[in-house]
Design a protein around this motif. Structure first.
Motif, short mmCIF file in Angstrom:
data_model
loop_
_atom_site.label_atom_id
_atom_site.label_comp_id
_atom_site.label_asym_id
_atom_site.label_seq_id
_atom_site.Cartn_x
_atom_site.Cartn_y
_atom_site.Cartn_z
N HIS A 1 0.82 -1.22 0.00
CA HIS A 1 0.00 0.00 0.00
C HIS A 1 0.85 1.27 0.00
N TYR A 2 1.95 1.26 0.73
CA TYR A 2 2.78 2.47 0.85
C TYR A 2 4.07 2.39 0.05
N GLU A 3 4.29 1.28 -0.63
CA GLU A 3 5.52 1.08 -1.41
C GLU A 3 6.75 1.43 -0.56
N ALA A 4 6.76 0.86 0.63
CA ALA A 4 7.74 1.20 1.65
C ALA A 4 9.16 0.82 1.24
N ILE A 5 10.12 1.60 1.75
CA ILE A 5 11.53 1.26 1.58
C ILE A 5 11.87 0.01 2.38
N GLY A 6 11.24 -0.13 3.55
CA GLY A 6 11.55 -1.29 4.37
C GLY A 6 10.71 -1.38 5.61
N PHE A 7 10.85 -2.50 6.30
CA PHE A 7 10.07 -2.82 7.50
C PHE A 7 10.99 -3.58 8.45
N SER A 8 10.89 -3.29 9.77
CA SER A 8 11.89 -3.84 10.68
C SER A 8 11.33 -3.99 12.10
N PRO A 9 10.83 -5.16 12.46
CA PRO A 9 10.41 -5.38 13.85
C PRO A 9 11.59 -5.32 14.82
N PHE A 10 11.27 -4.88 16.04
CA PHE A 10 12.30 -4.71 17.07
C PHE A 10 12.52 -6.01 17.84
N ALA A 11 13.74 -6.19 18.34
CA ALA A 11 14.15 -7.39 19.08
C ALA A 11 13.95 -8.62 18.20
N ILE A 12 14.43 -8.53 16.98
CA ILE A 12 14.20 -9.56 15.98
C ILE A 12 14.79 -10.90 16.39
N GLU A 13 15.83 -10.86 17.23
CA GLU A 13 16.50 -12.10 17.64
C GLU A 13 15.74 -12.84 18.74
N SER A 14 14.64 -12.27 19.22
CA SER A 14 13.93 -12.85 20.37
C SER A 14 13.11 -14.08 20.03
N THR A 15 12.88 -14.34 18.75
CA THR A 15 12.07 -15.50 18.39
C THR A 15 12.78 -16.80 18.76
N ALA A 16 12.01 -17.76 19.24
CA ALA A 16 12.58 -19.05 19.61
C ALA A 16 12.55 -20.04 18.45
N ASN A 17 11.72 -19.75 17.45
CA ASN A 17 11.53 -20.70 16.35
C ASN A 17 11.56 -19.97 15.02
N PRO A 18 12.72 -19.51 14.60
CA PRO A 18 12.79 -18.64 13.41
C PRO A 18 12.31 -19.33 12.13
N GLU A 19 12.49 -20.63 12.02
CA GLU A 19 12.09 -21.32 10.79
C GLU A 19 10.59 -21.25 10.56
N ASN A 20 9.81 -21.16 11.63
CA ASN A 20 8.35 -21.11 11.51
C ASN A 20 7.78 -19.74 11.79
N GLU A 21 8.63 -18.73 11.87
CA GLU A 21 8.17 -17.37 12.17
C GLU A 21 7.38 -16.82 10.98
N PRO A 22 6.12 -16.38 11.19
CA PRO A 22 5.33 -15.83 10.07
C PRO A 22 6.03 -14.71 9.32
N LEU A 23 6.76 -13.85 10.05
CA LEU A 23 7.46 -12.76 9.37
C LEU A 23 8.45 -13.32 8.35
N GLY A 24 9.14 -14.40 8.72
CA GLY A 24 10.08 -15.01 7.79
C GLY A 24 9.40 -15.54 6.55
N LYS A 25 8.20 -16.04 6.70
CA LYS A 25 7.47 -16.56 5.54
C LYS A 25 7.08 -15.42 4.60
N VAL A 26 6.65 -14.30 5.15
CA VAL A 26 6.33 -13.14 4.31
C VAL A 26 7.59 -12.59 3.66
N TYR A 27 8.67 -12.49 4.42
CA TYR A 27 9.92 -12.01 3.85
C TYR A 27 10.39 -12.91 2.70
N HIS A 28 10.14 -14.21 2.82
CA HIS A 28 10.52 -15.13 1.74
C HIS A 28 9.74 -14.82 0.47
N LEU A 29 8.46 -14.50 0.61
CA LEU A 29 7.65 -14.13 -0.55
C LEU A 29 8.15 -12.82 -1.16
N ILE A 30 8.41 -11.84 -0.31
CA ILE A 30 8.85 -10.53 -0.80
C ILE A 30 10.22 -10.64 -1.47
#
Length: 546
Positions: free
Chosen positions: A374-403
């Motif tokens: 919608h905004y044709e953003a330069i980028g997106f960045s959640p905070f404390a990104i390393e806090s996930t315990a299961n990065p392989e199944n993280e929804p954000l990672g799945k969206v980033y894979h599509l993008i």
């Protein structure tokens, strides 16, 4: 040589001229470029979408601590890490710089094929001066702090002190010179954030003697000239303040803007911005990477002084633009649910959208798809990104894979009204989008009633981005959406689905995984990715019939 503010303005003008030449010659130095209505970040000669994550404040201070983090970041398909650089760590003694730790960390990022946006924790981090070196903190006579309206000092360096400015500026310029020396050939570091969440607390303005003197003076002619030239284009919140006092063009801060906390905040915003601009300009004189500033947003009902006031907030956008031309754009740190509200405010006056911090929650993934669309953003960045315990199944990672797969087709069409995004929940279930002759009715997939959770009082947030690649060809990426179609140019025509495919991009070429028809398109009535189906990419073609 002492670097004065007038000299910095001259340096910046020279840098800006050189940067335009750099852009025209397509230098590989990262830079910003306009394409249609969009602003793109160009890295190694190509448009770059930041699939980012910001590390916790203290994570990027140890090789040992970061060792298990790199694999997590790669597993989530990040291409960029936002990481702080502490002033106290690079200049533990005045004039003595040590970049050894950061050199090693930067090499690790490079080894893991990750770009870096460095966050300069200099004079201010979340308003406070917590990351200034000990030799600054212990010498309050030389490096004064702000004072509140009762005369009490707080651990915030006043922006009215030339000593404060020069100390920060010299350290930042040393950092930028060092970045050039170690990274000019690699471009691991693609952007810089000078300072972090600048803001005044616990009062709306500083009451230090230096600040009081400036407050009694006339509003700088530089700001008046900006207001005069941009009177019709000021953000409405700020224009309303100026209008209440009759659009005065001479006088003190209170004479032009009226008495009140709002004027205290405007006054502080000007001097925070001037201070930050001097630092950014000095840094760009050494190595002109794109630079932005971020803001802690205002909680509902809070008044100036209760929130970090005078930072690069949307109602102060004009002040920051007038005072800080060395800053390329303003960026919101979004921890509230109403992301559209804040993104709308920050995309005024052609300010490009970059979200350097977002709450790392279960809505981050769909919001990423939404803002890239919608905004044709330069980028997106959640905070404390390393806090996930299961990065392989993280929804954000799945969206980033599509993008990541779709970046070439997204960036080729930015700024041309060929990209959009949607974000849905129980309260916001549907929207209309326009692509050429077609009107898309896009809805939350729960509106179909196919999924068990559609019965719940609260719906999961869903979202997607849509890219038009031909007159009748489109790509959809996301989860939890359903689309129906109409021809708005000739409503007498029906719109049918000629082809629908689920697939992925491999080496920028589309590979079909499934040909979709029958039940998967409701016998040709709609395109859908159910929430329960997870995140996917679909390609579809439309046609018209009588």
């Amino acid at each position: 040589m002492k670097i004065t503010i007038p000299l910095l303005w001259s340096l910046f003008s020279l840098i800006y001229s050189c940067d335009q030449i750099t852009n025209r010659t397509e230098s590989t130095l990262p830079y910003l470029r306009k394409q249609g209505s969009a602003t793109q970040l160009i890295v190694d000669g190509q448009p770059f979408l930041i699939r980012g994550g910001e590390l916790g404040n203290s994570s990027f201070t140890s090789l040992e601590y970061m060792q298990p983090v790199w694999a997590k970041l790669n597993a989530m398909h990040l291409n960029t890490v936002l990481a702080p650089v502490f002033w106290e760590l690079i200049e533990p003694a005045e004039g003595e710089f040590d970049f050894t730790l950061y050199d090693r960390l930067i090499k690790e990022a490079r080894k893991h094929d990750l770009k870096l946006v460095l966050l300069w924790f200099g004079s201010w981090k979340n308003s406070m001066s917590s990351h200034a070196p000990a030799w600054v903190k212990k010498d309050q006579a030389r490096f004064p702090r702000i004072k509140d309206d009762r005369g009490k000092s707080h651990e915030i360096l006043t922006p009215f002190s030339e000593n404060n400015l020069q100390a920060d500026l010299k350290a930042f310029q040393a950092l930028m010179k060092h970045i050039k020396a170690i990274d000019e050939e690699h471009h691991t570091i693609i952007m810089i954030q000078p300072e972090n969440e600048i803001g005044m607390l616990p009062t709306a303005r500083d009451y230090h003697l230096l600040a009081n003197q400036k407050f009694r003076e006339d509003v700088p002619a530089e700001l008046i000239e900006y207001l005069r030239k941009n009177r019709k284009n000021l953000v409405p919140e700020f224009q309303e303040v100026w209008a209440k006092n009759g659009y005065r063009e001479s006088g003190t801060w209170e004479e032009i803007f009226g008495k009140g906390l709002h004027t205290d905040e405007i006054f502080m915003a000007w001097y925070f911005a001037k201070y930050t601009n001097a630092i950014a300009a000095a840094g760009k004189a050494s190595y002109p990477l794109p630079m932005y500033v971020n803001a802690a947003l205002i909680r509902p009902g809070y008044q100036p002084g209760q929130y970090p006031s005078a930072g690069p907030l949307p109602h102060l956008m004009d002040i920051w633009k007038a005072a800080a031309p060395a800053i390329d754009f303003l960026a919101p740190d979004i921890y509230f649910k109403n992301i559209e509200y804040w993104c709308d405010l920050y995309t005024r006056q052609e300010n490009p959208l970059f979200i350097p911090e977002h709450r790392f929650d279960n809505m981050a993934a769909t919001k990423a798809a939404f803002v890239f669309g919608h905004y044709e953003a330069i980028g997106f960045s959640p905070f404390a990104i390393e806090s996930t315990a299961n990065p392989e199944n993280e929804p954000l990672g799945k969206v980033y894979h599509l993008i990541a797969q779709m970046t070439p087709i997204i960036t080729a069409r930015q700024g041309q009204n060929k990209i959009d995004g949607v974000l849905f929940d129980k309260k916001n279930q549907a929207t209309l989008l326009r692509f050429g002759d077609y009107e898309f009715t896009v809805r939350h997939s729960y509106t179909l009633g196919y999924e068990e959770n559609a019965k719940n009082d609260e719906w999961e947030t869903t979202g997607a981005l849509i890219v038009q690649t031909g007159t009748d060809e489109f790509y959809l990426a996301g989860s939890g959406v359903v689309i129906t179609f109409a021809n708005v140019i000739n409503p007498a025509l029906n719109v049918g689905i000629l082809k629908a495919e689920e697939g992925r991009f491999e080496n920028s070429k589309w590979k079909v995984i499934r040909h979709l028809n029958g039940d998967q398109t409701h016998q040709g009535r709609h395109i859908r990715i159910l929430h329960g189906d997870g995140f996917a990419i679909q390609r579809f073609e439309l046609y018209n019939y009588e």
